[in-house]
Design an enzyme around this catalytic site. Structure first.
Site, short mmCIF file in Angstrom:
data_model
loop_
_atom_site.label_atom_id
_atom_site.label_comp_id
_atom_site.label_asym_id
_atom_site.label_seq_id
_atom_site.Cartn_x
_atom_site.Cartn_y
_atom_site.Cartn_z
N ARG A 1 11.13 62.44 29.05
CA ARG A 1 11.05 61.24 28.31
C ARG A 1 9.93 61.27 27.54
O ARG A 1 9.21 60.69 26.65
CB ARG A 1 11.60 59.86 28.72
CG ARG A 1 11.38 58.68 27.80
CD ARG A 1 12.06 58.68 26.66
NE ARG A 1 12.11 57.63 25.71
CZ ARG A 1 10.76 57.19 25.01
NH1 ARG A 1 9.76 58.11 25.13
NH2 ARG A 1 10.95 56.25 24.44
N GLU A 2 8.65 61.35 28.62
CA GLU A 2 7.21 61.09 28.38
C GLU A 2 6.81 61.97 27.54
O GLU A 2 5.81 61.78 26.67
CB GLU A 2 6.44 61.05 30.03
CG GLU A 2 6.89 59.71 30.52
CD GLU A 2 6.14 58.46 30.16
OE1 GLU A 2 5.47 58.60 29.23
OE2 GLU A 2 6.40 57.49 30.66
#
Length: 256
Positions: free
Chosen positions: A120-121
Protein backbone atom coordinates in the site's frame (compact mmCIF):
# COMPACT_ATOMS: atom_id res chain seq x y z
CA UNK A 1 -21.35 -14.52 4.82
CA UNK A 2 -19.07 -17.22 6.26
CA UNK A 3 -17.72 -18.09 2.81
CA UNK A 4 -14.11 -18.79 1.91
CA UNK A 5 -12.27 -15.97 0.20
CA UNK A 6 -11.92 -16.51 -3.55
CA UNK A 7 -9.32 -14.30 -5.20
CA UNK A 8 -10.61 -14.92 -8.74
CA UNK A 9 -7.04 -15.18 -10.03
CA UNK A 10 -6.75 -15.11 -13.81
CA UNK A 11 -3.02 -14.98 -14.68
CA UNK A 12 -2.05 -13.31 -17.92
CA UNK A 13 -1.24 -15.72 -20.75
CA UNK A 14 1.96 -14.28 -22.18
CA UNK A 15 4.14 -16.06 -24.75
CA UNK A 16 7.91 -16.03 -24.75
CA UNK A 17 7.84 -14.74 -28.33
CA UNK A 18 5.90 -11.66 -27.20
CA UNK A 19 8.46 -10.93 -24.48
CA UNK A 20 11.44 -11.39 -26.80
CA UNK A 21 9.93 -9.10 -29.43
CA UNK A 22 9.26 -6.31 -26.91
CA UNK A 23 12.73 -6.48 -25.38
CA UNK A 24 14.29 -5.64 -28.74
CA UNK A 25 13.19 -2.05 -28.22
CA UNK A 26 16.23 0.13 -27.33
CA UNK A 27 14.25 2.00 -24.63
CA UNK A 28 13.36 -1.32 -23.00
CA UNK A 29 17.00 -2.37 -22.99
CA UNK A 30 18.05 0.93 -21.44
CA UNK A 31 15.27 0.75 -18.82
CA UNK A 32 16.27 -2.68 -17.57
CA UNK A 33 20.00 -1.91 -17.66
CA UNK A 34 19.42 1.16 -15.48
CA UNK A 35 17.20 -0.87 -13.16
CA UNK A 36 19.75 -3.64 -12.69
CA UNK A 37 22.52 -1.21 -11.74
CA UNK A 38 20.26 0.59 -9.26
CA UNK A 39 19.71 3.81 -11.19
CA UNK A 40 15.99 3.67 -10.59
CA UNK A 41 15.02 7.21 -11.61
CA UNK A 42 16.66 6.90 -15.02
CA UNK A 43 15.15 3.44 -15.36
CA UNK A 44 11.64 4.80 -14.82
CA UNK A 45 12.19 7.59 -17.36
CA UNK A 46 13.17 5.02 -19.99
CA UNK A 47 10.30 2.75 -18.94
CA UNK A 48 7.76 5.55 -19.35
CA UNK A 49 9.16 6.47 -22.77
CA UNK A 50 9.00 2.81 -23.82
CA UNK A 51 5.46 2.38 -22.49
CA UNK A 52 4.25 5.41 -24.45
CA UNK A 53 4.97 3.47 -27.65
CA UNK A 54 3.06 0.31 -26.69
CA UNK A 55 -0.45 -0.99 -27.20
CA UNK A 56 -2.46 -2.18 -24.20
CA UNK A 57 -1.58 -5.80 -24.99
CA UNK A 58 2.11 -4.92 -25.19
CA UNK A 59 1.85 -3.08 -21.86
CA UNK A 60 0.52 -6.28 -20.27
CA UNK A 61 3.48 -8.16 -21.72
CA UNK A 62 5.80 -5.45 -20.34
CA UNK A 63 4.26 -5.86 -16.88
CA UNK A 64 5.04 -9.58 -16.93
CA UNK A 65 8.62 -8.85 -18.02
CA UNK A 66 8.99 -6.36 -15.14
CA UNK A 67 7.60 -8.86 -12.64
CA UNK A 68 10.02 -11.57 -13.78
CA UNK A 69 12.89 -9.08 -13.45
CA UNK A 70 11.69 -8.31 -9.87
CA UNK A 71 10.84 -4.75 -10.87
CA UNK A 72 7.57 -5.10 -9.03
CA UNK A 73 6.34 -1.52 -8.91
CA UNK A 74 6.40 -1.21 -12.73
CA UNK A 75 4.37 -4.40 -13.06
CA UNK A 76 1.80 -3.17 -10.52
CA UNK A 77 1.45 0.34 -11.95
CA UNK A 78 1.29 -0.87 -15.56
CA UNK A 79 -1.46 -3.40 -14.84
CA UNK A 80 -3.43 -0.66 -13.10
CA UNK A 81 -2.94 1.71 -16.03
CA UNK A 82 -4.28 -0.83 -18.49
CA UNK A 83 -7.07 -1.87 -16.11
CA UNK A 84 -6.23 -5.55 -15.85
CA UNK A 85 -6.74 -6.38 -12.17
CA UNK A 86 -7.12 -10.17 -12.07
CA UNK A 87 -3.52 -11.43 -12.10
CA UNK A 88 -2.99 -11.78 -8.36
CA UNK A 89 0.71 -12.67 -8.49
CA UNK A 90 1.61 -9.64 -10.60
CA UNK A 91 -0.54 -7.25 -8.56
CA UNK A 92 0.40 -8.66 -5.15
CA UNK A 93 3.88 -10.14 -5.45
CA UNK A 94 5.77 -11.64 -2.52
CA UNK A 95 8.38 -8.98 -3.11
CA UNK A 96 11.45 -8.81 -0.85
CA UNK A 97 10.05 -11.97 0.74
CA UNK A 98 13.23 -12.99 2.59
CA UNK A 99 13.70 -9.55 4.13
CA UNK A 100 10.04 -9.04 5.08
CA UNK A 101 9.65 -12.54 6.51
CA UNK A 102 12.90 -12.27 8.47
CA UNK A 103 12.16 -8.86 9.97
CA UNK A 104 8.57 -9.79 10.74
CA UNK A 105 9.87 -12.82 12.62
CA UNK A 106 12.29 -10.72 14.64
CA UNK A 107 9.57 -8.29 15.71
CA UNK A 108 6.86 -10.95 15.99
CA UNK A 109 4.33 -9.40 13.64
CA UNK A 110 2.29 -11.09 10.92
CA UNK A 111 4.39 -11.03 7.72
CA UNK A 112 1.19 -10.72 5.66
CA UNK A 113 0.57 -7.41 7.44
CA UNK A 114 4.05 -6.17 6.59
CA UNK A 115 3.60 -7.21 2.95
CA UNK A 116 0.27 -5.37 2.87
CA UNK A 117 1.75 -2.19 4.35
CA UNK A 118 4.66 -2.18 1.87
CA UNK A 119 2.28 -2.87 -1.02
CA UNK A 120 0.00 0.00 0.00
CA UNK A 121 2.79 2.43 0.84
CA UNK A 122 5.03 2.14 -2.21
CA UNK A 123 4.01 -0.83 -4.37
CA UNK A 124 7.49 -2.13 -3.40
CA UNK A 125 9.36 0.85 -4.88
CA UNK A 126 12.62 0.88 -2.92
CA UNK A 127 13.39 4.54 -3.63
CA UNK A 128 9.87 5.92 -3.11
CA UNK A 129 9.88 9.47 -1.73
CA UNK A 130 6.61 11.09 -0.66
CA UNK A 131 5.87 14.85 -0.69
CA UNK A 132 5.69 14.65 3.12
CA UNK A 133 9.23 13.25 3.26
CA UNK A 134 8.52 9.56 3.90
CA UNK A 135 11.23 7.38 2.43
CA UNK A 136 11.62 4.00 0.85
CA UNK A 137 9.72 0.77 0.58
CA UNK A 138 7.65 1.15 3.76
CA UNK A 139 7.62 4.97 3.65
CA UNK A 140 9.40 5.61 6.93
CA UNK A 141 9.70 9.23 8.04
CA UNK A 142 13.27 10.31 8.90
CA UNK A 143 12.08 11.51 12.34
CA UNK A 144 10.48 8.11 13.01
CA UNK A 145 13.67 6.32 11.97
CA UNK A 146 15.70 8.56 14.27
CA UNK A 147 13.35 7.81 17.17
CA UNK A 148 13.53 4.06 16.54
CA UNK A 149 17.33 3.97 16.20
CA UNK A 150 18.17 6.66 18.80
CA UNK A 151 20.28 8.38 16.17
CA UNK A 152 19.92 10.01 12.76
CA UNK A 153 19.39 7.58 9.90
CA UNK A 154 20.77 8.65 6.53
CA UNK A 155 18.63 8.86 3.40
CA UNK A 156 20.88 6.22 1.84
CA UNK A 157 19.87 3.75 4.54
CA UNK A 158 16.22 4.73 4.32
CA UNK A 159 16.32 4.06 0.59
CA UNK A 160 17.98 0.67 1.11
CA UNK A 161 15.20 -1.91 0.97
CA UNK A 162 16.62 -4.18 3.67
CA UNK A 163 17.22 -1.35 6.14
CA UNK A 164 13.86 0.24 5.38
CA UNK A 165 12.03 -3.04 6.00
CA UNK A 166 13.79 -3.43 9.35
CA UNK A 167 12.69 0.06 10.38
CA UNK A 168 9.16 -0.33 9.04
CA UNK A 169 8.52 -3.65 10.77
CA UNK A 170 10.06 -2.37 14.01
CA UNK A 171 7.70 0.61 13.90
CA UNK A 172 4.71 -1.64 13.20
CA UNK A 173 5.61 -3.68 16.28
CA UNK A 174 5.94 -0.50 18.34
CA UNK A 175 2.49 0.66 17.22
CA UNK A 176 0.96 -2.77 17.80
CA UNK A 177 2.26 -2.84 21.37
CA UNK A 178 1.11 0.73 21.93
CA UNK A 179 -2.43 -0.26 20.95
CA UNK A 180 -2.55 -3.50 22.96
CA UNK A 181 -2.24 -5.73 19.92
CA UNK A 182 -5.07 -4.04 18.01
CA UNK A 183 -3.90 -4.19 14.43
CA UNK A 184 -6.65 -1.92 13.09
CA UNK A 185 -5.53 0.90 15.38
CA UNK A 186 -1.86 0.22 14.64
CA UNK A 187 -2.54 0.41 10.90
CA UNK A 188 -4.40 3.70 11.28
CA UNK A 189 -1.52 5.03 13.41
CA UNK A 190 1.05 4.02 10.77
CA UNK A 191 -0.73 6.33 8.34
CA UNK A 192 -2.06 9.18 10.48
CA UNK A 193 0.26 9.01 13.49
CA UNK A 194 -0.42 7.61 16.98
CA UNK A 195 -1.39 10.98 18.47
CA UNK A 196 -4.22 11.51 15.99
CA UNK A 197 -5.51 7.99 16.58
CA UNK A 198 -5.44 8.62 20.32
CA UNK A 199 -7.52 11.78 19.83
CA UNK A 200 -10.08 9.82 17.78
CA UNK A 201 -10.50 7.35 20.63
CA UNK A 202 -11.21 9.91 23.36
CA UNK A 203 -14.64 9.35 24.86
CA UNK A 204 -15.38 6.57 22.38
CA UNK A 205 -18.01 4.02 23.30
CA UNK A 206 -16.95 0.43 22.44
CA UNK A 207 -17.88 -0.55 18.88
CA UNK A 208 -16.96 -3.26 16.35
CA UNK A 209 -13.72 -2.60 14.49
CA UNK A 210 -15.30 -2.60 11.03
CA UNK A 211 -17.76 0.11 12.12
CA UNK A 212 -14.99 2.17 13.75
CA UNK A 213 -13.02 2.14 10.49
CA UNK A 214 -15.94 3.89 8.78
CA UNK A 215 -15.87 6.64 11.43
CA UNK A 216 -12.22 7.60 10.90
CA UNK A 217 -12.33 11.38 10.28
CA UNK A 218 -9.57 11.42 7.65
CA UNK A 219 -10.70 9.96 4.34
CA UNK A 220 -7.08 9.13 3.44
CA UNK A 221 -6.61 7.10 6.62
CA UNK A 222 -10.05 5.50 6.34
CA UNK A 223 -9.29 4.28 2.81
CA UNK A 224 -5.74 3.36 3.81
CA UNK A 225 -6.91 1.04 6.60
CA UNK A 226 -9.45 -0.63 4.35
CA UNK A 227 -6.85 -1.15 1.63
CA UNK A 228 -4.30 -2.61 4.02
CA UNK A 229 -6.88 -4.98 5.49
CA UNK A 230 -7.92 -6.16 2.02
CA UNK A 231 -4.29 -6.56 0.92
CA UNK A 232 -3.46 -8.48 4.10
CA UNK A 233 -6.27 -10.95 3.42
CA UNK A 234 -4.69 -11.60 0.01
CA UNK A 235 -1.20 -11.97 1.45
CA UNK A 236 -2.40 -14.29 4.22
CA UNK A 237 -3.65 -16.62 1.50
CA UNK A 238 -0.40 -16.27 -0.43
CA UNK A 239 1.77 -17.15 2.57
CA UNK A 240 -0.45 -20.07 3.54
CA UNK A 241 -2.34 -18.71 6.56
CA UNK A 242 -5.73 -20.38 6.96
CA UNK A 243 -7.53 -17.96 9.31
CA UNK A 244 -9.43 -15.15 7.58
CA UNK A 245 -8.41 -11.67 8.65
CA UNK A 246 -12.01 -10.53 8.36
CA UNK A 247 -13.17 -13.10 10.92
CA UNK A 248 -10.65 -11.59 13.32
CA UNK A 249 -11.58 -7.95 12.61
CA UNK A 250 -15.34 -8.42 12.86
CA UNK A 251 -14.96 -9.89 16.37
CA UNK A 252 -12.63 -7.09 17.48
CA UNK A 253 -13.87 -4.16 19.52
CA UNK A 254 -12.50 -0.63 19.44
CA UNK A 255 -12.66 1.41 22.64
CA UNK A 256 -10.81 4.20 24.42
Amino acid sequence: MKQSVNLQNYPLAITNAEKVALLKNPAAKRAFEFFHIGRFHQARLEWNYWLSQLSDREKLVASRIAYEAQWYDRAIFTLSKVGYLNDVDLRFPLAFADEITHSSGIYKINPAWAFAIARRESSFMADANSPAGAKGLMQVMPATAKHLQKRKVTNKRLMNAKDNIKLGTKYLKRLLDRHDGNQVLATAAYNAGPYRVRSWLKGLEPMPADIWIETIPYKETREYVKSVMAYQEIYQIKVGQDVSLFDQIFTMSIAQ
